[in-house]
Design a protein around this motif. Structure first.
Motif, PDB file in Angstrom:
ATOM      1  N   LEU A 129       0.842  -1.185   0.000  1.00 37.17           N
ATOM      2  CA  LEU A 129       0.000   0.000   0.000  1.00 37.17           C
ATOM      3  C   LEU A 129       0.881   1.241   0.000  1.00 37.17           C
ATOM      4  N   GLU A 130       0.391   2.299  -0.607  1.00 33.55           N
ATOM      5  CA  GLU A 130       1.173   3.526  -0.702  1.00 33.55           C
ATOM      6  C   GLU A 130       1.030   4.377   0.554  1.00 33.55           C
ATOM      7  N   VAL A 131       2.153   4.932   0.972  1.00 34.54           N
ATOM      8  CA  VAL A 131       2.206   5.845   2.099  1.00 34.54           C
ATOM      9  C   VAL A 131       2.934   7.106   1.634  1.00 34.54           C
ATOM     10  N   THR A 132       2.401   8.258   1.950  1.00 35.02           N
ATOM     11  CA  THR A 132       3.009   9.520   1.533  1.00 35.02           C
ATOM     12  C   THR A 132       3.543  10.270   2.751  1.00 35.02           C
ATOM     13  N   VAL A 133       4.799  10.694   2.660  1.00 34.83           N
ATOM     14  CA  VAL A 133       5.457  11.446   3.734  1.00 34.83           C
ATOM     15  C   VAL A 133       5.614  12.897   3.287  1.00 34.83           C
ATOM     16  N   GLU A 186       9.720   9.866  17.182  1.00 30.89           N
ATOM     17  CA  GLU A 186       9.282   8.704  16.431  1.00 30.89           C
ATOM     18  C   GLU A 186       7.796   8.438  16.640  1.00 30.89           C
ATOM     19  N   HIS A 187       7.197   7.794  15.632  1.00 25.46           N
ATOM     20  CA  HIS A 187       5.791   7.401  15.665  1.00 25.46           C
ATOM     21  C   HIS A 187       5.696   5.959  15.170  1.00 25.46           C
ATOM     22  N   PHE A 188       4.745   5.214  15.713  1.00 24.70           N
ATOM     23  CA  PHE A 188       4.482   3.849  15.250  1.00 24.70           C
ATOM     24  C   PHE A 188       3.134   3.827  14.540  1.00 24.70           C
ATOM     25  N   PHE A 189       3.054   3.110  13.424  1.00 32.56           N
ATOM     26  CA  PHE A 189       1.816   3.061  12.663  1.00 32.56           C
ATOM     27  C   PHE A 189       1.713   1.741  11.910  1.00 32.56           C
ATOM     28  N   THR A 190       0.519   1.432  11.452  1.00 31.88           N
ATOM     29  CA  THR A 190       0.253   0.216  10.688  1.00 31.88           C
ATOM     30  C   THR A 190      -0.421   0.598   9.379  1.00 31.88           C
ATOM     31  N   VAL A 191      -0.046  -0.082   8.303  1.00 28.38           N
ATOM     32  CA  VAL A 191      -0.625   0.187   6.989  1.00 28.38           C
ATOM     33  C   VAL A 191      -1.576  -0.947   6.624  1.00 28.38           C
ATOM     34  N   GLY A 192      -2.843  -0.613   6.365  1.00 30.08           N
ATOM     35  CA  GLY A 192      -3.809  -1.626   5.943  1.00 30.08           C
ATOM     36  C   GLY A 192      -4.214  -2.562   7.061  1.00 30.08           C
ATOM     37  N   THR A 193      -4.675  -3.747   6.678  1.00 27.37           N
ATOM     38  CA  THR A 193      -5.138  -4.762   7.626  1.00 27.37           C
ATOM     39  C   THR A 193      -3.963  -5.490   8.237  1.00 27.37           C
ATOM     40  N   VAL A 194      -3.975  -5.627   9.552  1.00 26.26           N
ATOM     41  CA  VAL A 194      -2.861  -6.286  10.251  1.00 26.26           C
ATOM     42  C   VAL A 194      -2.784  -7.754   9.855  1.00 26.26           C
ATOM     43  N   GLN A 195      -1.574  -8.204   9.518  1.00 24.07           N
ATOM     44  CA  GLN A 195      -1.321  -9.601   9.199  1.00 24.07           C
ATOM     45  C   GLN A 195       0.138  -9.895   9.436  1.00 24.07           C
ATOM     46  N   THR A 196       0.499 -11.163   9.428  1.00 21.82           N
ATOM     47  CA  THR A 196       1.890 -11.551   9.682  1.00 21.82           C
ATOM     48  C   THR A 196       2.553 -11.876   8.353  1.00 21.82           C
ATOM     49  N   TYR A 231       7.103  21.212   9.871  1.00 22.97           N
ATOM     50  CA  TYR A 231       6.210  20.174  10.378  1.00 22.97           C
ATOM     51  C   TYR A 231       6.407  18.933   9.525  1.00 22.97           C
ATOM     52  N   TYR A 232       5.724  17.844   9.877  1.00 20.51           N
ATOM     53  CA  TYR A 232       5.768  16.624   9.083  1.00 20.51           C
ATOM     54  C   TYR A 232       4.447  15.883   9.266  1.00 20.51           C
ATOM     55  N   ALA A 233       4.093  15.052   8.300  1.00 21.74           N
ATOM     56  CA  ALA A 233       2.869  14.260   8.373  1.00 21.74           C
ATOM     57  C   ALA A 233       3.010  13.038   7.472  1.00 21.74           C
ATOM     58  N   VAL A 234       2.302  11.983   7.819  1.00 25.13           N
ATOM     59  CA  VAL A 234       2.309  10.762   7.013  1.00 25.13           C
ATOM     60  C   VAL A 234       0.867  10.370   6.714  1.00 25.13           C
ATOM     61  N   TYR A 235       0.610  10.045   5.440  1.00 25.91           N
ATOM     62  CA  TYR A 235      -0.732   9.711   4.977  1.00 25.91           C
ATOM     63  C   TYR A 235      -0.754   8.320   4.350  1.00 25.91           C
ATOM     64  N   GLU A 236      -1.887   7.653   4.466  1.00 30.52           N
ATOM     65  CA  GLU A 236      -2.080   6.410   3.735  1.00 30.52           C
ATOM     66  C   GLU A 236      -2.659   6.772   2.378  1.00 30.52           C
ATOM     67  N   GLY A 237      -1.920   6.429   1.317  1.00 34.16           N
ATOM     68  CA  GLY A 237      -2.319   6.836  -0.019  1.00 34.16           C
ATOM     69  C   GLY A 237      -1.622   8.119  -0.437  1.00 34.16           C
ATOM     70  N   LYS A 238      -2.077   8.696  -1.552  1.00 38.28           N
ATOM     71  CA  LYS A 238      -1.435   9.882  -2.124  1.00 38.28           C
ATOM     72  C   LYS A 238      -2.188  11.182  -1.848  1.00 38.28           C
ATOM     73  N   THR A 289       6.108   9.497  -1.950  1.00 39.43           N
ATOM     74  CA  THR A 289       5.211   8.356  -1.773  1.00 39.43           C
ATOM     75  C   THR A 289       5.996   7.060  -1.890  1.00 39.43           C
ATOM     76  N   PHE A 290       5.763   6.159  -0.940  1.00 39.42           N
ATOM     77  CA  PHE A 290       6.470   4.882  -0.901  1.00 39.42           C
ATOM     78  C   PHE A 290       5.460   3.734  -0.811  1.00 39.42           C
ATOM     79  N   ALA A 291       5.827   2.588  -1.354  1.00 41.22           N
ATOM     80  CA  ALA A 291       5.006   1.385  -1.255  1.00 41.22           C
ATOM     81  C   ALA A 291       5.542   0.516  -0.114  1.00 41.22           C
ATOM     82  N   LEU A 292       4.694   0.223   0.852  1.00 43.70           N
ATOM     83  CA  LEU A 292       5.082  -0.596   2.000  1.00 43.70           C
ATOM     84  C   LEU A 292       4.206  -1.836   2.056  1.00 43.70           C
ATOM     85  N   PRO A 293       4.758  -2.985   2.467  1.00 41.07           N
ATOM     86  CA  PRO A 293       3.944  -4.200   2.611  1.00 41.07           C
ATOM     87  C   PRO A 293       2.754  -3.966   3.543  1.00 41.07           C
ATOM     88  N   GLU A 294       1.604  -4.413   3.116  1.00 45.02           N
ATOM     89  CA  GLU A 294       0.384  -4.178   3.880  1.00 45.02           C
ATOM     90  C   GLU A 294       0.360  -5.000   5.168  1.00 45.02           C
TER      91      GLU A 294
END
Length: 303
Positions: free
Chosen positions: A24-28, A128-138, A100-107, A71-76
């Motif tokens: 999934l795409e994440v935009t910084v 630092e911040h912790f976040f998850t992209v999409g549905t949690v899975q292993t 400032y800074y911000a991170v978004y899911e998508g573009k 924008t970067f693609a990260l494993p969901e």
């Protein structure tokens, strides 16, 4: 009847399990102050074992008071750690600019609902911040695809050196003793005069080289340089993780240019010069996003 044995070959298509790993795409978005070269950020796995995005100090040297949108693609489904750092320890704010800074899911950075987190520029050395992209899975095994990236860089960098054969180059020998968390450590060498990065080893580059001693020879034209060390874990490379050190020597005569242990926290800057370089040891300039000699500034906080 023996023909039925050929059916055993059908086991090979198990490789098709890989396409199930979605990205999934994440935009910084980062708004810099006028010293953009002092700021960088990293996106790692939440446990710190894998680096996905590295924007080391000096990467944004031409973005003074500007805004970077990437924008970067990260494993969901995986959990990540975003860490923003500032070499000078004053973030991207205040008298130097309102960053400032911000991170978004998508573009779509105009959609506030897609914003994962936001931070102002008053973060000191690091935040630092912790976040998850999409549905949690292993899907940790999906990271195994990354090693194919590093081999592609080294063959392409060497030919570029041949573009300036007339310039005298001075060899600097670097030795770094890493601790047990080598993937957290990185460094770069940049010109003090114009901010050009001549050597870059971002955090994650030495993944899997825990407690090893790194030796590299770096060709540099005559001039003065920053040697900036980074550690995404915020504890240098020392102490309970193993006692590390770093050194730079002039190859021609063996002179010690830089030497110290690995106790430096998030980041540390050293300065050195090579060749027959004439000029003041400290230059103040805002034109390249660096504040002249950062080592001098650290020793004298009055300016």
């Amino acid at each position: 009847p023996t023909a039925s044995k050929t059916n055993s070959i059908s086991g090979s298509p198990t490789i098709t399990s890989q396409p199930s790993v979605r990205s999934l795409e994440v935009t910084v978005v980062v708004q810099f102050d006028k010293y953009s070269a002092e700021t960088g950020y990293f996106i790692d796995s939440a446990d710190g074992t894998t680096n996905y995005v590295a924007r080391p100090l000096g990467y944004f040297q031409n973005e003074q008071s500007g805004k970077a949108v990437e924008t970067f693609a990260l494993p969901e489904g995986l959990s990540y750690r975003f860490k923003i750092i500032d070499l000078f320890g004053d973030g991207t704010c205040c008298w130097a600019g309102a960053g400032y800074y911000a991170v978004y899911e998508g573009k779509n950075i105009d959609d506030i609902n897609s914003q994962l987190f936001f931070g102002d520029g008053e973060f000191g050395l690091a935040r630092e911040h912790f976040f998850t992209v999409g549905t949690v899975q292993t899907l940790a095994p999906s990271v195994s695809s990354r090693p194919s990236v590093s081999p592609s860089f080294s063959p392409t960098t060497k030919p570029s050196i041949s573009s300036s054969p007339t310039e005298t180059m001075y060899i600097v020998d670097m030795t770094v003793k890493l601790d047990s968390k080598a993937m957290e450590t990185g460094f770069f060498i940049a010109s003090i005069s114009d901010g050009t990065v001549y050597f870059d080893r971002p955090p994650g580059y030495y993944n899997g080289m825990d407690k090893e001693t790194i030796e590299e020879s770096i060709p540099l034209p005559a001039g003065q340089y920053h040697f900036a060390l980074l550690d995404t874990g915020g504890d240098g490379f020392c102490c309970q993780n193993g006692f590390g050190f770093y050194s730079l020597y002039a190859n021609a005569n063996g002179d010690v240019l830089v030497f110290s242990d690995g106790q430096f926290g998030d980041a540390k800057n050293e300065t050195f010069s090579v060749g027959e370089f004439s000029g003041e040891a400290v230059t103040k300039s805002g034109t390249n996003g660096l504040r002249g000699s950062l080592l001098h500034r650290q020793r004298n906080h009055s300016d």
